[in-house]
Write an enzyme that holds these catalytic residues in place. Sequence first.
Site, mmCIF file in Angstrom:
data_model
loop_
_atom_site.group_PDB
_atom_site.id
_atom_site.type_symbol
_atom_site.label_atom_id
_atom_site.label_comp_id
_atom_site.label_asym_id
_atom_site.label_seq_id
_atom_site.Cartn_x
_atom_site.Cartn_y
_atom_site.Cartn_z
ATOM 1 N N LYS A 151 0.841 -1.209 0.000
ATOM 2 C CA LYS A 151 0.000 0.000 0.000
ATOM 3 C C LYS A 151 0.874 1.255 0.000
ATOM 4 O O LYS A 151 0.536 2.269 -0.624
ATOM 5 C CB LYS A 151 -0.934 -0.025 1.215
ATOM 6 C CG LYS A 151 -1.709 1.243 1.468
ATOM 7 C CD LYS A 151 -2.784 1.536 0.443
ATOM 8 C CE LYS A 151 -3.368 2.909 0.674
ATOM 9 N NZ LYS A 151 -4.552 3.230 -0.062
ATOM 10 N N LYS A 176 -0.662 11.334 6.501
ATOM 11 C CA LYS A 176 -0.431 10.179 7.392
ATOM 12 C C LYS A 176 0.255 9.056 6.604
ATOM 13 O O LYS A 176 1.234 8.469 7.059
ATOM 14 C CB LYS A 176 -1.802 9.741 7.949
ATOM 15 C CG LYS A 176 -1.835 8.544 8.834
ATOM 16 C CD LYS A 176 -2.227 7.271 8.137
ATOM 17 C CE LYS A 176 -3.617 7.264 7.535
ATOM 18 N NZ LYS A 176 -3.952 5.997 6.885
HETATM 19 P P1 NAP Z 1 -12.732 8.612 7.422
HETATM 20 O O1 NAP Z 1 -13.839 8.901 6.476
HETATM 21 O O2 NAP Z 1 -12.086 9.736 8.151
HETATM 22 O O3 NAP Z 1 -13.278 7.531 8.478
HETATM 23 C C1 NAP Z 1 -12.485 7.108 9.542
HETATM 24 C C2 NAP Z 1 -13.249 6.065 10.323
HETATM 25 O O4 NAP Z 1 -12.410 5.608 11.391
HETATM 26 C C3 NAP Z 1 -14.520 6.620 10.981
HETATM 27 O O5 NAP Z 1 -15.485 5.600 11.025
HETATM 28 C C4 NAP Z 1 -14.013 6.956 12.385
HETATM 29 O O6 NAP Z 1 -15.034 6.991 13.358
HETATM 30 C C5 NAP Z 1 -13.088 5.790 12.630
HETATM 31 N N1 NAP Z 1 -12.094 6.059 13.673
HETATM 32 C C6 NAP Z 1 -11.030 6.898 13.596
HETATM 33 N N2 NAP Z 1 -10.318 6.856 14.738
HETATM 34 C C7 NAP Z 1 -10.932 5.977 15.547
HETATM 35 C C8 NAP Z 1 -10.674 5.492 16.845
HETATM 36 N N3 NAP Z 1 -9.606 5.927 17.563
HETATM 37 N N4 NAP Z 1 -11.520 4.596 17.375
HETATM 38 C C9 NAP Z 1 -12.585 4.159 16.679
HETATM 39 N N5 NAP Z 1 -12.902 4.567 15.426
HETATM 40 C C10 NAP Z 1 -12.075 5.469 14.877
HETATM 41 O O7 NAP Z 1 -11.535 7.834 6.710
HETATM 42 P P2 NAP Z 1 -11.555 6.941 5.389
HETATM 43 O O8 NAP Z 1 -11.277 7.811 4.218
HETATM 44 O O9 NAP Z 1 -12.726 6.031 5.394
HETATM 45 O O10 NAP Z 1 -10.207 6.097 5.630
HETATM 46 C C11 NAP Z 1 -10.162 4.953 6.475
HETATM 47 C C12 NAP Z 1 -8.861 4.211 6.192
HETATM 48 O O11 NAP Z 1 -8.842 3.809 4.809
HETATM 49 C C13 NAP Z 1 -7.603 5.063 6.436
HETATM 50 O O12 NAP Z 1 -6.578 4.274 6.959
HETATM 51 C C14 NAP Z 1 -7.265 5.533 5.036
HETATM 52 O O13 NAP Z 1 -5.888 5.845 4.911
HETATM 53 C C15 NAP Z 1 -7.679 4.338 4.206
HETATM 54 N N6 NAP Z 1 -8.003 4.643 2.795
HETATM 55 C C16 NAP Z 1 -8.801 5.699 2.455
HETATM 56 C C17 NAP Z 1 -9.055 5.950 1.107
HETATM 57 C C18 NAP Z 1 -9.918 7.117 0.652
HETATM 58 O O14 NAP Z 1 -9.882 7.446 -0.544
HETATM 59 N N7 NAP Z 1 -10.701 7.723 1.519
HETATM 60 C C19 NAP Z 1 -8.527 5.125 0.127
HETATM 61 C C20 NAP Z 1 -7.766 4.046 0.511
HETATM 62 C C21 NAP Z 1 -7.502 3.807 1.839
HETATM 63 P P3 NAP Z 1 -15.925 8.328 13.571
HETATM 64 O O15 NAP Z 1 -17.073 8.220 12.602
HETATM 65 O O16 NAP Z 1 -16.333 8.262 14.982
HETATM 66 O O17 NAP Z 1 -15.018 9.497 13.275
#
Ligand code: NAP
Length: 297
Positions: free
Chosen positions: A171, A239
């Site tokens: 990744k 990050k």
């Molecule tokens: P996001 O929309 O910011 O969602 C983050 C999720 O994690 C939310 O459900 C949040 O809960 C939860 N969370 C964060 N900290 C937490 C904690 N300490 N305890 C419990 N729950 C927690 O992020 P995302 O874009 O979906 O990304 C999630 C992961 O996928 C990341 O590692 C990111 O790098 C990866 N990713 C993202 C993408 C993209 O295009 N977005 C693509 C590939 C990979 P709350 O709802 O309470 O905030």
Amino acid sequence: MTQIGFIGLGIMGRGMTNNLLKAGHKVTVWNRTAARMDEFAAAGAQTASSPAELAAHCDVILVCVSDTPDVEAVLFGENGISAGVKPGALVVDHSTISPQKTVEMAKRLNAQGVAYLDAPVSGGSEGAAKGILSIMVGGEAADFERAMPILQAYGKTITHVGAQGAGQMAKLVNQILVVVNQLAASEALLFAQAGGLDLAKTIDAVKGGAAGSWMLANRGPQMIVRDFRPGFTIDLQQKDLRLVLEAADAMGIPLIATGMVFQMYRTLQSQGLGGDGNHGLVKALEKMMNVELGKAD
Ligand code: NAP
């Protein structure tokens, strides 16, 4: 029927969980902000009051949260997965986090008789919603085979790349390509504008050829109408680049372009733009050139 748990209903987890439900899987969800579970309860999912409670009645537990400490909290924090999980269960982490920490956490769960795969994803919010993510998986081959029918609900290119931690390392390779392609798309579109070209036609003309990239094809059209809403935020991108640069430092590998993009994103974060999509990178170049790409929608 396999009981599936999903933890982390953010931009990515939301699309993935919707696709699991559409494929007919039995899913229990937990999200830190409880209101985010409502739409899934309405769509037929069970809800849990904690990761431990979810883990207690799930065979396969999928996690997609933000960063390394967040995965650690969900796995080993108070009322974390580790406190409720059944021996024989499988945990699959879809978050992008530290490869080294992944290996440590995997070993801790393995010691409880719980299998672990690191399975970070690529393809953006669109890929999650459409169920066409690329998934890079590290762990035992037998666990990979066990997870496959589940991952197929939201993944299209699902590759077993090696042992635990290898998925996260792959990744990070992906993230180098993402940001350097983003830099190329930004610079090229500003050049096209200075040359008096129609930006939409320019993207159409070049995206299918040797110069094409996912970033140009998907984020280019957003950039030229100044739509910087996030599929993936600059803060999360940083990050990942921090993880890349830490791993490169540990290996003694110079990453010239990636290091430069990291510093460019930092200038945007210091201007309060960390919540923009990662295609907001173009704004760092705009500042240097004193121009703006495209026109407001
Ligand atoms: P996001 O929309 O910011 O969602 C983050 C999720 O994690 C939310 O459900 C949040 O809960 C939860 N969370 C964060 N900290 C937490 C904690 N300490 N305890 C419990 N729950 C927690 O992020 P995302 O874009 O979906 O990304 C999630 C992961 O996928 C990341 O590692 C990111 O790098 C990866 N990713 C993202 C993408 C993209 O295009 N977005 C693509 C590939 C990979 P709350 O709802 O309470 O905030």
